[in-house]
Write a protein that holds these residues in place. Structure first.
Motif, PDB file in Angstrom:
ATOM      1  N   THR A 148       5.788 -48.773  27.411  1.00 32.78           N
ATOM      2  CA  THR A 148       5.141 -49.800  26.605  1.00 32.78           C
ATOM      3  C   THR A 148       3.638 -49.598  26.706  1.00 32.78           C
ATOM      4  O   THR A 148       3.159 -48.924  27.622  1.00 32.78           O
ATOM      5  CB  THR A 148       5.521 -51.221  27.083  1.00 32.78           C
ATOM      6  OG1 THR A 148       4.809 -52.194  26.315  1.00 32.78           O
ATOM      7  CG2 THR A 148       5.192 -51.405  28.549  1.00 32.78           C
ATOM      8  N   ASN A 150       1.431 -52.126  27.033  1.00 35.62           N
ATOM      9  CA  ASN A 150       0.788 -53.289  27.633  1.00 35.62           C
ATOM     10  C   ASN A 150       0.695 -53.216  29.153  1.00 35.62           C
ATOM     11  O   ASN A 150       1.607 -52.705  29.814  1.00 35.62           O
ATOM     12  CB  ASN A 150       1.541 -54.571  27.245  1.00 35.62           C
ATOM     13  CG  ASN A 150       1.485 -54.822  25.756  1.00 35.62           C
ATOM     14  OD1 ASN A 150       0.425 -54.669  25.141  1.00 35.62           O
ATOM     15  ND2 ASN A 150       2.610 -55.193  25.164  1.00 35.62           N
ATOM     16  N   SER A 152       0.938 -55.607  31.333  1.00 38.44           N
ATOM     17  CA  SER A 152       1.890 -56.456  32.058  1.00 38.44           C
ATOM     18  C   SER A 152       3.304 -55.905  32.108  1.00 38.44           C
ATOM     19  O   SER A 152       4.086 -56.266  32.994  1.00 38.44           O
ATOM     20  CB  SER A 152       1.930 -57.851  31.421  1.00 38.44           C
ATOM     21  OG  SER A 152       2.329 -57.770  30.063  1.00 38.44           O
ATOM     22  N   THR A 153       3.659 -55.025  31.179  1.00 40.44           N
ATOM     23  CA  THR A 153       5.049 -54.561  31.106  1.00 40.44           C
ATOM     24  C   THR A 153       5.226 -53.063  31.331  1.00 40.44           C
ATOM     25  O   THR A 153       6.362 -52.589  31.471  1.00 40.44           O
ATOM     26  CB  THR A 153       5.658 -54.925  29.742  1.00 40.44           C
ATOM     27  OG1 THR A 153       4.794 -54.458  28.692  1.00 40.44           O
ATOM     28  CG2 THR A 153       5.837 -56.428  29.621  1.00 40.44           C
ATOM     29  N   SER A 155       5.829 -49.731  33.072  1.00 35.35           N
ATOM     30  CA  SER A 155       6.411 -49.449  34.386  1.00 35.35           C
ATOM     31  C   SER A 155       6.701 -47.971  34.639  1.00 35.35           C
ATOM     32  O   SER A 155       6.941 -47.570  35.772  1.00 35.35           O
ATOM     33  CB  SER A 155       7.712 -50.229  34.568  1.00 35.35           C
ATOM     34  OG  SER A 155       8.678 -49.813  33.610  1.00 35.35           O
TER      35      SER A 155
END
Length: 199
Positions: A148, A150, A152-153, A155
Protein backbone atom coordinates in the motif's frame (compact mmCIF):
# COMPACT_ATOMS: atom_id res chain seq x y z
CA UNK A 1 12.04 -96.03 -24.77
CA UNK A 2 9.13 -93.74 -24.22
CA UNK A 3 11.25 -90.66 -23.78
CA UNK A 4 14.31 -89.19 -25.41
CA UNK A 5 16.62 -86.28 -24.62
CA UNK A 6 18.06 -83.63 -26.86
CA UNK A 7 20.62 -80.98 -25.98
CA UNK A 8 18.95 -77.67 -25.24
CA UNK A 9 19.64 -74.40 -23.47
CA UNK A 10 17.77 -71.49 -21.93
CA UNK A 11 19.09 -68.04 -22.72
CA UNK A 12 18.88 -65.19 -20.23
CA UNK A 13 15.87 -62.88 -20.42
CA UNK A 14 16.70 -59.26 -21.22
CA UNK A 15 15.39 -56.89 -18.55
CA UNK A 16 14.10 -53.40 -19.17
CA UNK A 17 15.58 -50.50 -17.24
CA UNK A 18 14.55 -46.95 -16.48
CA UNK A 19 15.44 -44.44 -13.79
CA UNK A 20 13.99 -41.27 -12.36
CA UNK A 21 15.12 -38.96 -9.58
CA UNK A 22 15.22 -35.38 -8.41
CA UNK A 23 18.42 -33.44 -9.07
CA UNK A 24 21.01 -33.96 -6.35
CA UNK A 25 24.18 -32.91 -8.13
CA UNK A 26 25.36 -36.48 -8.72
CA UNK A 27 24.87 -39.16 -11.34
CA UNK A 28 24.40 -41.88 -8.70
CA UNK A 29 21.18 -43.91 -8.73
CA UNK A 30 19.91 -45.92 -5.78
CA UNK A 31 16.85 -47.42 -4.09
CA UNK A 32 13.56 -46.93 -5.90
CA UNK A 33 15.16 -44.61 -8.46
CA UNK A 34 15.79 -47.53 -10.83
CA UNK A 35 13.00 -49.72 -12.19
CA UNK A 36 13.82 -53.21 -13.46
CA UNK A 37 11.16 -54.69 -15.74
CA UNK A 38 10.37 -57.60 -18.02
CA UNK A 39 10.80 -60.05 -15.16
CA UNK A 40 8.95 -63.37 -15.01
CA UNK A 41 5.90 -63.50 -12.75
CA UNK A 42 6.56 -62.05 -9.31
CA UNK A 43 10.33 -62.44 -9.50
CA UNK A 44 12.43 -59.46 -8.50
CA UNK A 45 16.06 -58.52 -8.92
CA UNK A 46 18.26 -56.17 -6.95
CA UNK A 47 20.87 -53.81 -8.28
CA UNK A 48 23.97 -51.91 -7.17
CA UNK A 49 26.55 -49.51 -8.53
CA UNK A 50 24.08 -47.69 -10.77
CA UNK A 51 24.89 -44.31 -12.28
CA UNK A 52 23.63 -42.15 -15.10
CA UNK A 53 25.93 -40.86 -17.82
CA UNK A 54 25.16 -37.26 -16.75
CA UNK A 55 23.88 -35.53 -13.62
CA UNK A 56 22.26 -32.41 -15.08
CA UNK A 57 18.52 -31.93 -15.60
CA UNK A 58 18.75 -30.41 -19.06
CA UNK A 59 21.07 -32.92 -20.70
CA UNK A 60 19.18 -34.80 -23.39
CA UNK A 61 19.15 -38.59 -23.83
CA UNK A 62 20.47 -39.49 -20.40
CA UNK A 63 20.79 -43.20 -19.66
CA UNK A 64 21.97 -45.68 -17.03
CA UNK A 65 25.64 -46.00 -17.83
CA UNK A 66 26.63 -48.54 -15.19
CA UNK A 67 24.59 -51.03 -13.14
CA UNK A 68 25.12 -54.47 -11.62
CA UNK A 69 22.14 -56.78 -11.19
CA UNK A 70 21.81 -59.14 -8.24
CA UNK A 71 19.56 -61.96 -7.04
CA UNK A 72 16.17 -60.83 -5.80
CA UNK A 73 13.09 -62.41 -4.28
CA UNK A 74 10.42 -64.89 -5.38
CA UNK A 75 12.99 -66.96 -7.27
CA UNK A 76 14.60 -64.06 -9.09
CA UNK A 77 18.10 -65.25 -10.03
CA UNK A 78 20.42 -62.86 -11.80
CA UNK A 79 21.79 -65.75 -13.88
CA UNK A 80 18.41 -65.98 -15.62
CA UNK A 81 18.55 -62.37 -16.80
CA UNK A 82 20.81 -60.01 -18.65
CA UNK A 83 21.12 -56.29 -19.17
CA UNK A 84 19.95 -54.59 -22.35
CA UNK A 85 22.27 -52.39 -24.33
CA UNK A 86 22.74 -49.41 -22.05
CA UNK A 87 21.56 -46.40 -24.02
CA UNK A 88 18.80 -43.79 -23.92
CA UNK A 89 16.36 -46.07 -25.74
CA UNK A 90 16.76 -49.05 -23.41
CA UNK A 91 17.76 -47.51 -20.07
CA UNK A 92 16.57 -43.92 -20.06
CA UNK A 93 17.07 -41.61 -17.09
CA UNK A 94 14.86 -38.66 -16.14
CA UNK A 95 16.13 -36.08 -13.63
CA UNK A 96 13.63 -33.54 -12.32
CA UNK A 97 14.65 -30.09 -11.12
CA UNK A 98 15.19 -29.67 -7.38
CA UNK A 99 13.02 -27.12 -5.57
CA UNK A 100 14.89 -24.02 -4.45
CA UNK A 101 13.24 -21.87 -1.79
CA UNK A 102 14.47 -18.27 -1.57
CA UNK A 103 13.75 -15.89 1.30
CA UNK A 104 14.32 -12.15 1.15
CA UNK A 105 16.96 -11.23 3.72
CA UNK A 106 16.78 -7.42 3.45
CA UNK A 107 16.28 -5.71 6.80
CA UNK A 108 15.16 -2.20 7.73
CA UNK A 109 13.30 -1.74 4.44
CA UNK A 110 11.63 1.67 4.46
CA UNK A 111 11.02 4.80 2.44
CA UNK A 112 9.56 8.23 2.97
CA UNK A 113 5.92 8.65 1.93
CA UNK A 114 5.66 9.62 -1.74
CA UNK A 115 2.07 8.64 -2.52
CA UNK A 116 3.05 5.55 -4.53
CA UNK A 117 3.76 1.87 -3.91
CA UNK A 118 7.09 2.14 -5.74
CA UNK A 119 10.01 0.27 -4.19
CA UNK A 120 13.66 0.41 -5.15
CA UNK A 121 15.39 -2.07 -2.84
CA UNK A 122 18.22 -4.27 -4.04
CA UNK A 123 16.90 -7.71 -3.07
CA UNK A 124 19.17 -10.06 -1.15
CA UNK A 125 18.31 -13.68 -0.44
CA UNK A 126 18.98 -16.74 1.63
CA UNK A 127 18.22 -20.16 0.17
CA UNK A 128 17.10 -23.57 1.24
CA UNK A 129 17.14 -26.60 -1.04
CA UNK A 130 20.61 -26.20 -2.54
CA UNK A 131 22.25 -29.57 -3.10
CA UNK A 132 25.64 -30.43 -1.64
CA UNK A 133 28.32 -28.51 -3.51
CA UNK A 134 26.10 -25.54 -4.35
CA UNK A 135 26.34 -22.49 -2.11
CA UNK A 136 24.11 -19.76 -3.53
CA UNK A 137 22.01 -18.56 -6.44
CA UNK A 138 21.53 -15.35 -8.39
CA UNK A 139 17.91 -14.33 -9.02
CA UNK A 140 16.36 -11.78 -11.33
CA UNK A 141 12.97 -10.13 -10.91
CA UNK A 142 10.52 -8.17 -13.02
CA UNK A 143 9.17 -5.69 -10.47
CA UNK A 144 8.71 -4.83 -6.80
CA UNK A 145 6.13 -2.85 -4.86
CA UNK A 146 4.78 -1.98 -1.42
CA UNK A 147 1.44 -3.49 -0.46
CA UNK A 148 0.00 0.00 0.00
CA UNK A 149 1.15 3.59 -0.41
CA UNK A 150 0.07 4.78 3.05
CA UNK A 151 2.23 5.15 6.15
CA UNK A 152 -0.36 3.59 8.46
CA UNK A 153 -0.98 0.41 6.47
CA UNK A 154 2.26 -0.36 4.62
CA UNK A 155 3.76 -3.59 5.94
CA UNK A 156 5.76 -5.29 3.21
CA UNK A 157 7.47 -5.10 -0.15
CA UNK A 158 6.81 -7.88 -2.64
CA UNK A 159 9.37 -8.77 -5.30
CA UNK A 160 7.65 -10.24 -8.37
CA UNK A 161 8.69 -12.30 -11.38
CA UNK A 162 11.53 -14.17 -9.72
CA UNK A 163 13.66 -16.46 -11.86
CA UNK A 164 17.02 -18.16 -11.45
CA UNK A 165 19.88 -16.51 -13.30
CA UNK A 166 22.77 -18.69 -12.14
CA UNK A 167 23.94 -21.10 -9.45
CA UNK A 168 27.16 -20.70 -7.47
CA UNK A 169 29.02 -23.82 -6.40
CA UNK A 170 31.68 -26.39 -7.21
CA UNK A 171 29.70 -29.06 -9.09
CA UNK A 172 28.67 -27.20 -12.23
CA UNK A 173 24.97 -26.86 -11.49
CA UNK A 174 22.91 -24.82 -13.96
CA UNK A 175 19.85 -22.67 -13.37
CA UNK A 176 17.78 -25.36 -15.11
CA UNK A 177 18.69 -27.84 -12.37
CA UNK A 178 16.39 -25.98 -9.98
CA UNK A 179 12.85 -24.65 -9.94
CA UNK A 180 11.80 -21.88 -7.56
CA UNK A 181 9.23 -22.67 -4.89
CA UNK A 182 7.49 -19.38 -5.74
CA UNK A 183 7.92 -16.54 -8.24
CA UNK A 184 7.27 -13.77 -5.72
CA UNK A 185 8.54 -13.13 -2.20
CA UNK A 186 7.75 -10.62 0.57
CA UNK A 187 9.90 -8.77 3.07
CA UNK A 188 8.76 -6.62 5.99
CA UNK A 189 8.81 -2.93 5.12
CA UNK A 190 7.46 0.41 6.27
CA UNK A 191 6.75 3.90 4.99
CA UNK A 192 7.68 6.84 7.19
CA UNK A 193 5.82 10.18 7.22
CA UNK A 194 6.95 12.92 4.90
CA UNK A 195 8.11 16.12 6.59
CA UNK A 196 6.19 19.12 5.34
CA UNK A 197 7.62 22.59 4.96
CA UNK A 198 5.85 25.55 6.44
CA UNK A 199 5.93 29.19 5.45
Amino acid sequence: ATSKDVAASITPRVVTLSASKTYDGTAALSGSQVSIGNLVGSETLTYSGAAANDALVGTANKFIQTITLGDGTNGGLVSNYQLPNLNAANAGVTIAAATLTPSLSNTGVTKVYDGTTNSSITPTYTFSGLVSGDTSASLTNTSQAYDTSNVSTASKVTVFGLSINSITGTIGSLSSDYVLSATSKDVAASITPRVVTLS
